[in-house]
Design a protein around this motif. Structure first.
Motif, PDB file in Angstrom:
ATOM      1  N   GLY A  35       0.334  -1.432  -0.230  1.00  0.00           N
ATOM      2  CA  GLY A  35      -0.037  -0.388  -0.003  1.00  0.00           C
ATOM      3  C   GLY A  35       1.095   0.943  -0.050  1.00  0.00           C
ATOM      4  N   TRP A  36       0.349   2.145  -0.755  1.00  0.00           N
ATOM      5  CA  TRP A  36       0.307   4.016  -0.088  1.00  0.00           C
ATOM      6  C   TRP A  36      -0.172   4.273   0.522  1.00  0.00           C
ATOM      7  CZ3 TRP A  36       5.978   5.528  -2.295  1.00  0.00           C
ATOM      8  CH2 TRP A  36       6.450   4.434  -2.594  1.00  0.00           C
ATOM      9  N   PHE A  37       0.281   4.880   1.607  1.00  0.00           N
ATOM     10  CA  PHE A  37       0.259   6.141   1.961  1.00  0.00           C
ATOM     11  C   PHE A  37       0.531   7.621   1.923  1.00  0.00           C
ATOM     12  CE2 PHE A  37      -3.355   3.328   4.897  1.00  0.00           C
ATOM     13  CZ  PHE A  37      -2.769   2.424   4.587  1.00  0.00           C
ATOM     14  N   ARG A  38      -0.327   8.755   2.683  1.00  0.00           N
ATOM     15  CA  ARG A  38       0.484   9.844   2.803  1.00  0.00           C
ATOM     16  C   ARG A  38       0.048  10.699   3.435  1.00  0.00           C
ATOM     17  NH1 ARG A  38      -2.031  12.390  -2.618  1.00  0.00           N
ATOM     18  NH2 ARG A  38      -4.663  12.761  -1.486  1.00  0.00           N
ATOM     19  N   GLN A  39       0.960  11.588   4.184  1.00  0.00           N
ATOM     20  CA  GLN A  39       0.614  12.492   5.450  1.00  0.00           C
ATOM     21  C   GLN A  39       1.223  13.999   5.224  1.00  0.00           C
ATOM     22  OE1 GLN A  39       1.834  10.919   9.683  1.00  0.00           O
ATOM     23  NE2 GLN A  39       0.424  12.471  10.415  1.00  0.00           N
ATOM     24  N   ALA A  40      -0.016  14.633   5.093  1.00  0.00           N
ATOM     25  CA  ALA A  40       0.188  16.369   4.536  1.00  0.00           C
ATOM     26  C   ALA A  40       0.867  16.650   6.306  1.00  0.00           C
ATOM     27  CB  ALA A  40      -0.772  16.464   4.349  1.00  0.00           C
ATOM     28  N   PRO A  41       1.463  17.820   6.916  1.00  0.00           N
ATOM     29  CA  PRO A  41       1.709  18.706   7.777  1.00  0.00           C
ATOM     30  C   PRO A  41      -0.525  18.616   8.375  1.00  0.00           C
ATOM     31  CG  PRO A  41       3.275  19.240   5.800  1.00  0.00           C
ATOM     32  CD  PRO A  41       1.761  18.844   5.139  1.00  0.00           C
ATOM     33  N   LYS A  43      -2.366  17.115   9.017  1.00  0.00           N
ATOM     34  CA  LYS A  43      -2.640  15.720   9.228  1.00  0.00           C
ATOM     35  C   LYS A  43      -2.918  14.376   9.320  1.00  0.00           C
ATOM     36  CE  LYS A  43      -5.361  18.552   5.289  1.00  0.00           C
ATOM     37  NZ  LYS A  43      -5.915  18.726   4.458  1.00  0.00           N
ATOM     38  N   GLU A  44      -3.734  13.922   9.519  1.00  0.00           N
ATOM     39  CA  GLU A  44      -3.262  12.359   9.660  1.00  0.00           C
ATOM     40  C   GLU A  44      -2.879  11.417   8.603  1.00  0.00           C
ATOM     41  OE1 GLU A  44      -6.941  12.180  13.833  1.00  0.00           O
ATOM     42  OE2 GLU A  44      -6.764  10.731  11.352  1.00  0.00           O
ATOM     43  N   ARG A  45      -2.494  10.964   8.529  1.00  0.00           N
ATOM     44  CA  ARG A  45      -1.917   9.815   7.788  1.00  0.00           C
ATOM     45  C   ARG A  45      -3.434   9.109   6.733  1.00  0.00           C
ATOM     46  NH1 ARG A  45       1.239   5.059   9.636  1.00  0.00           N
ATOM     47  NH2 ARG A  45      -1.122   3.865  10.326  1.00  0.00           N
ATOM     48  N   GLU A  46      -3.519   9.312   6.143  1.00  0.00           N
ATOM     49  CA  GLU A  46      -4.072   8.688   5.049  1.00  0.00           C
ATOM     50  C   GLU A  46      -3.737   7.436   3.869  1.00  0.00           C
ATOM     51  OE1 GLU A  46      -5.892  12.039   2.567  1.00  0.00           O
ATOM     52  OE2 GLU A  46      -4.680  12.481   1.908  1.00  0.00           O
ATOM     53  N   PHE A  47      -5.362   7.175   3.772  1.00  0.00           N
ATOM     54  CA  PHE A  47      -4.434   5.504   2.712  1.00  0.00           C
ATOM     55  C   PHE A  47      -4.972   6.168   1.244  1.00  0.00           C
ATOM     56  CE2 PHE A  47      -4.936   1.644   0.427  1.00  0.00           C
ATOM     57  CZ  PHE A  47      -5.447   2.129  -0.185  1.00  0.00           C
ATOM     58  N   VAL A  48      -3.885   5.767   0.434  1.00  0.00           N
ATOM     59  CA  VAL A  48      -3.964   6.621  -1.480  1.00  0.00           C
ATOM     60  C   VAL A  48      -4.028   5.054  -1.892  1.00  0.00           C
ATOM     61  CG1 VAL A  48      -2.507   7.606  -3.132  1.00  0.00           C
ATOM     62  CG2 VAL A  48      -2.518   8.050  -0.657  1.00  0.00           C
ATOM     63  N   THR A  58      -6.863  -3.488  -7.218  1.00  0.00           N
ATOM     64  CA  THR A  58      -6.225  -2.652  -6.366  1.00  0.00           C
ATOM     65  C   THR A  58      -7.081  -1.404  -6.155  1.00  0.00           C
ATOM     66  OG1 THR A  58      -6.313  -1.750  -8.803  1.00  0.00           O
ATOM     67  CG2 THR A  58      -4.089  -2.246  -8.529  1.00  0.00           C
ATOM     68  N   TYR A  59      -7.143  -0.979  -5.048  1.00  0.00           N
ATOM     69  CA  TYR A  59      -7.138  -0.020  -4.618  1.00  0.00           C
ATOM     70  C   TYR A  59      -7.234   1.496  -4.231  1.00  0.00           C
ATOM     71  CZ  TYR A  59      -9.085  -4.464  -3.494  1.00  0.00           C
ATOM     72  OH  TYR A  59      -9.506  -6.365  -3.409  1.00  0.00           O
ATOM     73  N   TYR A  60      -8.199   2.446  -4.478  1.00  0.00           N
ATOM     74  CA  TYR A  60      -7.657   3.573  -4.660  1.00  0.00           C
ATOM     75  C   TYR A  60      -8.544   4.762  -3.178  1.00  0.00           C
ATOM     76  CZ  TYR A  60      -5.395   2.599  -8.868  1.00  0.00           C
ATOM     77  OH  TYR A  60      -4.060   1.567  -9.260  1.00  0.00           O
ATOM     78  N   ALA A  61      -7.833   5.607  -3.172  1.00  0.00           N
ATOM     79  CA  ALA A  61      -8.497   6.698  -2.174  1.00  0.00           C
ATOM     80  C   ALA A  61      -9.924   7.658  -3.619  1.00  0.00           C
ATOM     81  CB  ALA A  61      -8.038   7.143  -1.511  1.00  0.00           C
ATOM     82  N   ASP A  62     -11.037   7.954  -2.794  1.00  0.00           N
ATOM     83  CA  ASP A  62     -11.397   8.607  -4.061  1.00  0.00           C
ATOM     84  C   ASP A  62     -10.969   9.697  -4.151  1.00  0.00           C
ATOM     85  OD1 ASP A  62     -15.296   7.517  -2.278  1.00  0.00           O
ATOM     86  OD2 ASP A  62     -13.429   6.901  -3.737  1.00  0.00           O
ATOM     87  N   SER A  63     -10.001  10.527  -3.358  1.00  0.00           N
ATOM     88  CA  SER A  63      -9.270  11.564  -4.170  1.00  0.00           C
ATOM     89  C   SER A  63      -8.128  11.291  -4.920  1.00  0.00           C
ATOM     90  CB  SER A  63      -8.976  12.551  -2.211  1.00  0.00           C
ATOM     91  OG  SER A  63      -7.444  11.133  -1.957  1.00  0.00           O
ATOM     92  N   VAL A  64      -7.560   9.738  -5.272  1.00  0.00           N
ATOM     93  CA  VAL A  64      -6.762  10.072  -6.355  1.00  0.00           C
ATOM     94  C   VAL A  64      -7.220   9.320  -7.216  1.00  0.00           C
ATOM     95  CG1 VAL A  64      -5.361   9.706  -4.491  1.00  0.00           C
ATOM     96  CG2 VAL A  64      -5.759   7.967  -5.844  1.00  0.00           C
ATOM     97  N   LYS A  65      -8.960   8.574  -7.328  1.00  0.00           N
ATOM     98  CA  LYS A  65      -8.852   7.787  -8.285  1.00  0.00           C
ATOM     99  C   LYS A  65      -8.716   8.648  -9.736  1.00  0.00           C
ATOM    100  CE  LYS A  65     -11.807   5.155  -6.320  1.00  0.00           C
ATOM    101  NZ  LYS A  65     -13.313   4.710  -6.025  1.00  0.00           N
TER     102      LYS A  65
END
Length: 128
Positions: A35-41, A43-48, A58-65
């Motif tokens: 998996g890939w996750f990300r964390q912005a300053p 903010k909490e870590r979120e799934f990508v 494969t699975y994607y967050a709605d924000s990157v689909k």
């Protein structure tokens, strides 16, 4: 034990592409969901995105689909995240992670607690 090393981060203009790579040590890479996750300053870590061990799912967050694509090359022990049409809100530290859990769907892969190993992260900065 699995070690994960991300690379490919950097500074890119909005609308541009970037490809992240995550190289894994060990001979059992093909047994791990990745998996890939990300964390912005601030903010909490979120799934990508995530990919099953066989690359069959494969699975994607709605924000990157539709903009990001996850893939893996088991012969090279590497997982990739191709990011297109980048937006300033994609700015974050991106982490890859490996899961030995027998995840069967999005509801499992989205949980950071299902991953056993994490990389150190790579910074992605998207300028407007």
């Amino acid at each position: 034990q699995v070690q994960l090393v991300e690379s490919g981060g950097g500074l890119v203009q909005a609308g541009g592409p970037l490809r992240l790579s995550c190289a894994a040590s060990g001979r059992t890479f093909n047994r791990y969901g990745m998996g890939w996750f990300r964390q912005a300053p601030g903010k909490e870590r979120e799934f990508v995105a995530a990919i099953s061990w066989s690359s069959g799912s494969t699975y994607y967050a709605d924000s990157v689909k539709g903009r990001f694509t996850i893939s893996r090359d088991n012969a090279k022990n590497t997982v990739y995240l191709q990011m297109n049409s980048l937006k300033p809100e994609d700015t974050a530290v991106y982490y890859c992670a490996a899961s030995t859990f027998r995840c069967s769907g999005y509801g499992c892969y989205v949980l950071g607690t299902k991953y056993d190993y994490w990389g150190q992260g790579t910074q992605v900065t998207v300028s407007s």
